[in-house]
Design a protein around this motif. Structure first.
Motif: not given
Length: 124
Positions: A78-96
């Motif tokens: 996933a691409i996650v937009r952090l509350a502080e503004g930047p985005q980062m790519m990371a695994n999202l640990l949940c049922d797809p």
């Protein structure tokens, strides 16, 4: 992966369960990934702040073809937009099947040898 002089504090924070971001002292921009210059104003006057670890999913994909035998599929990237503004790519640990654009997530860390890798889980 071996931490560099620029990323050492980031990886140390991750080992401690803290997500650190760079903040420019000149313009106030917060950025990720760690780099030696502010991507907004090119200043080298940067410090570290601890992020809340919260954000939301901007986009995601379910990976079904492992890039190497070390990976177990399926997994969500996933691409996650952090509350502080930047985005980062990371695994999202949940049922797809549970992934939704805009869903709230929070950081968690997975130990891998001497490193801890930031990943995200759904937030309540």
């Amino acid at each position: 992966m071996k931490p560099s002089a620029i990323t050492a504090a980031y990886w140390q924070g991750a080992r401690e369960g803290r997500l650190l971001l760079r903040r420019c002292q000149s313009c106030g921009a917060i950025s990720h990934p760690p780099r030696p210059l502010c991507p907004s104003c090119w200043s080298d006057d940067l410090d570290w702040i601890e992020a809340s670890g919260r954000g939301h999913v901007v986009t995601a994909t379910t990976v079904h073809q492992p890039p190497s035998p070390a990976f177990t599929v399926p997994y969500v990237l996933a691409i996650v937009r952090l509350a502080e503004g930047p985005q980062m790519m990371a695994n999202l640990l949940c049922d797809p099947a549970a992934v939704r654009i805009g869903m709230a997530v929070k950081v968690t860390f997975e130990r891998r040898g001497d490193l801890a890798i930031p990943q995200f889980v759904p937030a309540p």
